[in-house]
Structure formats: structure tokens, C-alpha cells
Design a protein around this motif. Structure first.
Motif, mmCIF file in Angstrom:
data_model
loop_
_atom_site.group_PDB
_atom_site.id
_atom_site.type_symbol
_atom_site.label_atom_id
_atom_site.label_comp_id
_atom_site.label_asym_id
_atom_site.label_seq_id
_atom_site.Cartn_x
_atom_site.Cartn_y
_atom_site.Cartn_z
ATOM 1 N N ASP A 253 0.816 -1.216 0.000
ATOM 2 C CA ASP A 253 0.000 0.000 0.000
ATOM 3 C C ASP A 253 0.848 1.263 0.000
ATOM 4 O O ASP A 253 0.333 2.367 -0.188
ATOM 5 N N ASN A 254 2.149 1.095 0.199
ATOM 6 C CA ASN A 254 3.060 2.225 0.258
ATOM 7 C C ASN A 254 3.869 2.389 -1.032
ATOM 8 O O ASN A 254 4.830 3.162 -1.067
ATOM 9 N N VAL A 255 3.499 1.678 -2.086
ATOM 10 C CA VAL A 255 4.194 1.771 -3.370
ATOM 11 C C VAL A 255 3.191 2.181 -4.439
ATOM 12 O O VAL A 255 2.219 1.471 -4.690
ATOM 13 N N HIS A 256 3.422 3.340 -5.061
ATOM 14 C CA HIS A 256 2.452 3.918 -5.993
ATOM 15 C C HIS A 256 3.020 4.084 -7.401
ATOM 16 O O HIS A 256 2.367 4.658 -8.267
ATOM 17 N N ILE A 257 4.234 3.602 -7.626
ATOM 18 C CA ILE A 257 4.910 3.746 -8.920
ATOM 19 C C ILE A 257 5.054 2.361 -9.541
ATOM 20 O O ILE A 257 5.459 1.408 -8.862
ATOM 21 N N ASP A 258 4.737 2.242 -10.820
ATOM 22 C CA ASP A 258 4.861 0.964 -11.510
ATOM 23 C C ASP A 258 6.238 0.771 -12.132
ATOM 24 O O ASP A 258 6.748 -0.342 -12.181
ATOM 25 N N ASN A 259 6.823 1.842 -12.611
ATOM 26 C CA ASN A 259 8.149 1.797 -13.232
ATOM 27 C C ASN A 259 9.014 2.895 -12.635
ATOM 28 O O ASN A 259 8.632 4.071 -12.649
ATOM 29 N N LEU A 260 10.162 2.515 -12.111
ATOM 30 C CA LEU A 260 11.125 3.466 -11.559
ATOM 31 C C LEU A 260 12.378 3.405 -12.423
ATOM 32 O O LEU A 260 12.951 2.329 -12.630
ATOM 33 N N VAL A 261 12.799 4.563 -12.937
ATOM 34 C CA VAL A 261 13.957 4.636 -13.830
ATOM 35 C C VAL A 261 14.969 5.629 -13.265
ATOM 36 O O VAL A 261 14.604 6.762 -12.931
ATOM 37 N N PHE A 262 16.202 5.192 -13.132
ATOM 38 C CA PHE A 262 17.302 6.099 -12.812
ATOM 39 C C PHE A 262 17.970 6.474 -14.135
ATOM 40 O O PHE A 262 18.615 5.635 -14.768
ATOM 41 N N ALA A 263 17.770 7.707 -14.584
ATOM 42 C CA ALA A 263 18.451 8.203 -15.783
ATOM 43 C C ALA A 263 19.750 8.860 -15.319
ATOM 44 O O ALA A 263 19.739 9.964 -14.767
ATOM 45 N N ILE A 264 20.863 8.181 -15.499
ATOM 46 C CA ILE A 264 22.143 8.627 -14.946
ATOM 47 C C ILE A 264 22.650 9.814 -15.765
ATOM 48 O O ILE A 264 22.953 9.690 -16.939
#
Length: 552
Positions: A253-264
Motif C-alpha cells: 500500500d506504500n508503493v504507488h509507482i509501476d516503473n522506476l527509472v534512474f536516468a544517470i
């Protein structure tokens, strides 16, 4: 090398089509550098792109100490027995639901959370849930060089070593599948706080066993598995890290993002451009001019908070003349600290005196910096037998960090100041992970670096950065003072707050007398987000954490 905006924009526009409502359907980049359409639209397709400032050294957090590594290898993927509350400093239950401490303060019994699942990926499919075996594996690996996995994949664990865990943990015992007991040789006052730090986040013993059997033990640092809010998908160095939402997360219930991207994106100016263009959602460590431009644009939300940090210049006391206190005093008073702070921090920094920030309890406010005095510096160098034109190397970080937004400029200004007193400094830099690795080995003469507190305890500054045991780890000055060390070691073994304060105050006096560092500045931490990002909290320890964050 300055990274150009054009190829990054092309990549980012395709990533953010769903998240930011912009982009070009025809955008393309080299194969494998962007999520597939199926991945981008998974579970509603809410994507958050974080413009990170550098590549991680790897994905095994126990091996590292830098925030860049923890941001990528710990917080998205893994959990600890205990964790700091998001945006705060209190250690709260995580994979341990509760714990008991014996009356003598030497035994900690952790009662583990049930029903927690490790990630299922292309390279690992767990056959059991998280249990005590994973705790025992993680910590025995951190403290015992003869542990079987450490023979298959030898690695160093500087944070555990710097905190004295290998010497002080007498045993780690599995009581039953959901109970683990740690027995210490001596009282360790910040023990729970230490376990909340990302170097102590938990690994899968089953996955490690699979890797060891296959002769691929080193892959624990390449293909990470955890119990955390996001599942690792792929990594391209100096380009991108991709994660997806963990569908089995115990705190889903504490995760609201489906895709997390680190653009370096190493260049802060490029990061500033990208967030104003909506090509990333979160960006940190901007320069002052970039902050003002972002505010004027009206396209960015600017968040800031006084930093729990310190930027400093360390002297390798084992290198030539730098072992002489007079030389360190001369180099220190030859630096025009006020000018540097004005130019580098541009109103977002304050002069530093102690090896910790003023907001850290036990800070000794009676100490003062030596005044800027080039003439006295010249006299001290002459007394120490330092010839005119003496050469040393000065290392400058290749990345922006909360404690130093522009190490290159700082190095150039120090170089100019030292030239005025007859010292020639050659500026040196390496890729970030290599920089830290070489610094731990003491290859530098002088080094610009810094620290953001990790757990709110004074030991995290004085013990982790300056103790004798921290040489070869975070003690880049290679400085070992027995009186200082005894005070810090004693304080760690005492639970009485006032007695700990007394020892830390005395230790800071010794530090200032011996000058293994020139303390430079404490900075204000600034994070920029796009307006559709909600519930982002600046972490007091400088971490970038995305559980609890929403993208509207």
C-alpha cells in the motif's frame, strides 16, 4: 566529459510518455535502453524517472559507503531488519516486527516478519519466503572473512568494519525460522541505528547458494535480489537503471509507482534542463543558478532542507610532508574558506568547523577554525622544511553530492590559494566508484570529499570516518590517533547519554588540534521535482527513496 542533452532527451522522452504526458512516439535509442511498451504500461504504467548524478559501484550494498550506491542498490530493492522512517531519523520495524534487548545490553533478539517474499526475476525464482537463514547469511558475510561465500566471492565490507561489527559481534544464531539472536562482546549504543543503515539490508541466502553452486558468486553484485518495493530489471552504466513495482511487496500500500527509472545524468546543468522539460520527475544536487532558473520557469517544484552533512578536504597523513602537523596547519590557513563557500555553495552553505554538523548532538561549539593567513602559512611551511614549489596531488570528486555541489571549482580555488604560499597542487579525478576505491587505499595526497550522516549518531562521524579501524575504508586521511580512538571506542560502549557526549566533545578537540581535515562547509540540500510528483520527502541522511511517492 560533459554529457550532451540530445541523446538523453531522446531516451527520456520515450520513457516518460505515460508519466509526463509528453514525448515523441517516434523517439528511439539504442536497443535495450528503454522499457518495452508492455513494461511501461504495466499496472497502469505510472513511471517516475529520477535523474541521478552517477553510476553505482555495484548492487551489493554491504560493499559500499556512498549515497549513489545506496540509492540504487539498497532502498529500491531491499529492506533491513529495521529502517529509518521516510523523511525522518527514527529506526522503525521492517523485516523484524519487534526486538528484545537483554538487561546487560549485549543480546538483541529479533522477531521476524512472516509472509515476506523475495523477488521473482528472470535469473531467480525463490522456493521459500524470507526467514532467519537470510539474516544469518547477510550478517555472517559482513563480519566473517572465512565465511564460505566470502571464499567464493572475496569482498570488503567497509561500513561494517569501520563500525567495529566484526570485532564486536560474538555470534549470530538462528533460534527458529522467525527468530534471530545477536550476541555482542561489548555494549554498542548505536547498534539498532546502525542496523537501519542500507549496508545492513538483507540478502537472500537461497539466491546466494544458487550463485555459489553455479560458480557465479560475484553476480550478487550484478543481478540483485531483495524483498524491497521495486524489482531490478536492467542496468547500463552511465546510462540507466530500470526497476518495476514488486507485486508481492509486504508493504504494497506504500508503493504507488509501476516503473522506476534512474536516468544517470552526471552534469547538473543537463539535469536541470531535463526536469524543466519534463524529461525526468526528480533531480537533486542542483547549483544555485539552476535553482533560480527552475523557480522562474514555473515548471518545477523546488524543495530544500538544511543538510545533515559536511564537505571537507582530507590530508593523507601517511604521504610525505602531510604527516607533519605544521604542514597541515599551513595548508589549512592558506585556504580562503569564505571565498570558496561563496563561489561553490552560492548562499546555500555555511562554514564548517567540526567533523560533524551543528545539528548533531554532542557537537562541540567551543572550537574555531584558524583564520585565513597566507603569510603565517608560508612561515610554517618554511619551519617544516617544505621547499618553494612543493608538489602534491589534490583529488576532486567527479560528481555533485549534497555536501559539495562543485568539487572541481573548489579544487581550482584551493589550488590557487596554495600556489600563493608556494605549494603546487595537481588536480586529479576518476570515475566516482574508482575515486572512492582508490581513496580507500590511500593513493591520494589531499582529497575533496564529504559525508552525509547515515544514522543520527556521533559515532557515524567520528568512528566511521576517523577511527583507526576505518583506515582502508572511510578514513581517507589514514589518520590514527590513539587518544581520539580510545574516546570514540569508549563512547560506543556506553549507554549513558551524558557520558557519551563528554567523550565525543573531547574527541573533537583532538581532531581540531591534529587537523587531518580542513573542514569546508555544510550545505542546504535541494531537490527539484515536476509538479505531478507528490509526497516526496527530503531525507535527512541524503538518501533518495521512492516508496510512498506518487506520480499523478
Amino acid at each position: 566529459m560533459r554529457k550532451t542533452l540530445i541523446p538523453l532527451s531522446v531516451i527520456a522522452s520515450s520513457l516518460l510518455l505515460a508519466a509526463c504526458g509528453g514525448g515523441n512516439d517516434a523517439a528511439s535509442s539504442k536497443p535495450g535502453s528503454e522499457p518495452t511498451k508492455q513494461e511501461s504500461n504495466a499496472s497502469g504504467g505510472k513511471t517516475l524517472v529520477y535523474c541521478s548524478e552517477g553510476s553505482p559501484g555495484g548492487f551489493d550494498p554491504g560493499q559500499y559507503t556512498a549515497g549513489t550506491d545506496f540509492d540504487a542498490a539498497a532502498y529500491p530493492i531491499r529492506n533491513g531488519l529495521v529502517q529509518f522512517e521516510r523523511g525522518g531519523t527514527e529506526a522503525k520495524p521492517a523485516l523484524a516486527e519487534k526486538w528484545d534487548i537483554s538487561e546487560d545490553g549485549k543480546t538483541y533478539t529479533f522477531h521476524l516478519r512472516k509472509g515476506v517474499k523475495f523477488h521473482t526475476t528472470d535469473f531467480f525464482k525463490p522456493t521459500r519466503e524470507f526467514n532467519a537463514d537470510d539474516v544469518v547469511f547477510t550478517f555472517k558475510r559482513l563480519i566473517d572473512p572465512n565465511f564460505e561465500y566470502n571464499k567464493a566471492y572475496p569482498a570488503e565490507f567497509p561500513y561494517a568494519t569501520d563500525m567495529g561489527l566484526p570485532d564486536n559481534i560474538a555470534s549470530i544464531d538462528k533460534v527458529d525460522d522467525y527468530t534471530v539472536k545477536f550476541t555482542l562482546k561489548e555494549v554498542d549504543a548505536p547498534f539498532i541505528q546502525n542496523l537501519a543503515m542500507p549496508f545492513a539490508y538483507l540478502q537472500s541466502a537461497e539466491y546466494a547458494g544458487q550463485l555459489e553452486k553455479a560458480g557465479k558468486a560475484a553476480d550478487i553484485n550484478v543481478n540483485p535480489i531483495g524483498t524491497g518495493p521495486f524489482v531490478f530489471k536492467s542496468y547500463q552504466k552511465d546510462n540507466m537503471i530500470r526497476y518495476v513495482k514488486n507485486p508481492d511487496y509486504w508493504d504494497k500500500d506504500n508503493v504507488h509507482i509501476d516503473n522506476l527509472v534512474f536516468a544517470i545524468t552526471k552534469d547538473s546543468a543537463v539535469r536541470a534542463q531535463k526536469i524543466q522539460a519534463g524529461e525526468c520527475n526528480v533531480s537533486a544536487y542542483p547549483k544555485t543558478a539552476e535553482i533560480e532558473a527552475a523557480k522562474k520557469s514555473g515548471k518545477v517544484t523546488v524543495l530544500d532542507k538544511p543538510g545533515f552533512n559536511l564537505g571537507y578536504l582530507g590530508y593523507n597523513v601517511k604521504k610525505g610532508k602531510l604527516g607533519d602537523l605544521k604542514v597541515r596547519q599551513a595548508l589549512d590557513m592558506a585556504i580562503n574558506r569564505d571565498n570558496i563557500i561563496q563561489a561553490v555553495y552560492q548562499g546555500a552553505g555555511t562554514p564548517a568547523t567540526n567533523p560533524m554538523p551543528p545539528t548533531q548532538w554532542s557537537y562541540n561549539d567551543t572550537l574555531k577554525n584558524a583564520p585565513y593567513d597566507p603569510e603565517k602559512a608560508k612561515a610554517l611551511l618554511k619551519e617544516a622544511g617544505v621547499p618553494e614549489g612543493y608538489e602534491i596531488n589534490l583529488w576532486a570528486m567527479p560528481v555533485q553530492r549534497p555536501y559539495n555541489p562543485n568539487a572541481k571549482l573548489m579544487a581550482e580555488m584551493v589550488q590557487a590559494d596554495w600556489a600563493k604560499v608556494g605549494v603546487k597542487a595537481k588536480i586529479v579525478s576518476y570515475e566516482w566508484a574508482e575515486y572512492l576505491k582508490r581513496a580507500s587505499k590511500g593513493e591520494h595526497d589531499a582529497i575533496i570529499v564529504g559525508w552525509t550522516g547515515d544514522n543520527g549518531d556521533p559515532d557515524n562521524w567520528l568512528g566511521t570516518l576517523l577511527s583507526c579501524k576505518a583506515i582502508g575504508g572511510n578514513n581517507y586521511a589514514q589518520w590514527c590517533n590513539k587518544d581520539f580512538d580510545n574516546l570514540v571506542t569508549e563512547a560506543r560502549k556506553i549507554t549513558d547519554h551524558d557520558q557519551r557526549v563528554e567523550r565525543y566533545m573531547k574527541a573533537q578537540v583532538i581532531f581540531k588540534q591534529e587537523l587531518p581535515w580542513t573542514t569546508m562547509a555544510h550545505s542546504v540540500v535541494t531537490v527539484m521535482t515536476t509538479p505531478n510528483v507528490k509526497e516526496f520527502k527530503i531525507d535527512p541522511f541524503g538518501s533518495m527513496r521512492f516508496e510512498g511517492v506518487k506520480v499523478e
